[in-house]
Scaffold this motif. Sequence first.
Motif, PDB file in Angstrom:
ATOM      1  N   PHE A 100       0.830  -1.192   0.000  1.00 45.69           N
ATOM      2  CA  PHE A 100       0.000   0.000   0.000  1.00 45.69           C
ATOM      3  C   PHE A 100       0.874   1.254   0.000  1.00 45.69           C
ATOM      4  CE2 PHE A 100      -2.981  -2.966   2.358  1.00 45.69           C
ATOM      5  CZ  PHE A 100      -3.819  -3.159   1.271  1.00 45.69           C
ATOM      6  N   ASP A 102      -0.471   4.407   0.432  1.00 44.32           N
ATOM      7  CA  ASP A 102      -1.160   5.532   1.054  1.00 44.32           C
ATOM      8  C   ASP A 102      -1.324   5.377   2.567  1.00 44.32           C
ATOM      9  OD1 ASP A 102      -2.924   3.430   0.917  1.00 44.32           O
ATOM     10  OD2 ASP A 102      -4.679   4.694   0.567  1.00 44.32           O
ATOM     11  N   LYS A 128      -3.714   0.717  -3.027  1.00 43.13           N
ATOM     12  CA  LYS A 128      -4.101   1.742  -2.062  1.00 43.13           C
ATOM     13  C   LYS A 128      -5.186   1.216  -1.140  1.00 43.13           C
ATOM     14  CE  LYS A 128      -2.811   5.870  -4.679  1.00 43.13           C
ATOM     15  NZ  LYS A 128      -3.245   7.196  -5.179  1.00 43.13           N
ATOM     16  N   ASP A 130      -6.710   3.237   1.026  1.00 46.36           N
ATOM     17  CA  ASP A 130      -7.549   4.370   1.425  1.00 46.36           C
ATOM     18  C   ASP A 130      -7.574   4.423   2.947  1.00 46.36           C
ATOM     19  OD1 ASP A 130      -9.104   6.585   1.095  1.00 46.36           O
ATOM     20  OD2 ASP A 130     -10.956   5.511   0.628  1.00 46.36           O
TER      21      ASP A 130
END
Length: 423
Positions: A100, A102, A128, A130
């Motif tokens: 990931f 992010d 990602k 989130d």
Amino acid sequence: MKKMILTGVTALALLTGGVIDSGSIGSSVEAAQATLKFKDVPSTHWAAAAINSAVEQGFFQGYADGTFKPGSPVTKAEMASILGRLTDQPNAAIQETNNFTDVPEWAKSGVSAAIAKGFISPANYNGKLDAKASLTRGEMATWLAQGLSVVDSDYKQALSDVTNTVIPAKEYFTGKLASNQKNAVAVVLGTGLMSVANDKNFGTDRTTTRAEVAVLIARYESVAKTKPADFQGLNELRAVGLTGTNLSIIAPRYQVFPESRYPESYDYSRVTGDFTKIRNKELVTVTNYATAKIKNWIVINPYVKESERSIYYPAFVDEKDILLRGAYYSFTEYDLNIKNSMNRLQAGSLFNSPTINPLTSPNSKAFGDYAVPHINDLLGSKGIFNVKNPVYWGEGLLHFDKTLGPEVHLTLKDGTTYYVVPN
């Protein structure tokens, strides 16, 4: 939820509240005492005990203003950090890489730990997470179900078994339950990890609050120590997924009609007590108004105490409903194909059975609240069906009294006969 931008694991000790590192709060006694002082968590709060426990274990702490903010949402990064610190959770056999891009620095180790323990699969994401977004209940269900599949391979099998099951949640009946979350929702409902809300929706798109997470931590640890077979609800969901009916769970006395009661000349190899042999296949009907298939058949025993009830009880039966002479409820999902036209009474003549009866749908409040497809939604003037391919749930009775015709007898066009009776 406010967070200070810090580096390293110390960022987990959020000075304004939130998820904390296990060593950032002092002794467990101090933690437990701290929860008693939260201005917004009185002893009468539905999650007070769980919040106390979660703070004591170091998963949360309060805010500087003396509140806990139980209704505030939890982010994906925060939940991953919590799951990553469940010490009894084993690591997954196949380790995936945290790719990931992010995830904030303070949460990287927590997310990596959650991945290692099998809660999160980066393969389901496109690089990602989130991470700063609030965690939805649908994604929460997915994470928890994946975690259980690491604890016990039978939970992994259960996730597969429920693929074609009927889920007692409004979104299922209205077709709004996403296919990529359906199996996980079934497992968390079947184990009691999560439940539907007052509006009968599971709420896959709703956010998960701090209070809910506190409760879920305790529930998850309990469920993870329990064998899947010990949950009747999960057993029912698996049985319906695999066979189309929960009969063997709710009414095991019903078994295949014995060979000894057939004439010697009869080809008994065509008789079965296996509902999979007739599920979703064209049945022989008494009248010729429509071809008929049965998608699912749910049986409910209305006499047991609440803790022993069918997981489907809340979706079909009202508390006040009482049956006579020991009958069970029988709810059948029909898939009909009308040849010319057909009215309600003619639908009721398709089968000569008090158990499998397409004449009416339940009139219970529960049935309406869950938005289960009703025959009335498909009828026009004079009770005539206004669609050629009606799919709806009908109501019948499963009898045990021999004077009331307890046999369930269905035959396919090829001669295969499903024939079960109470022994």
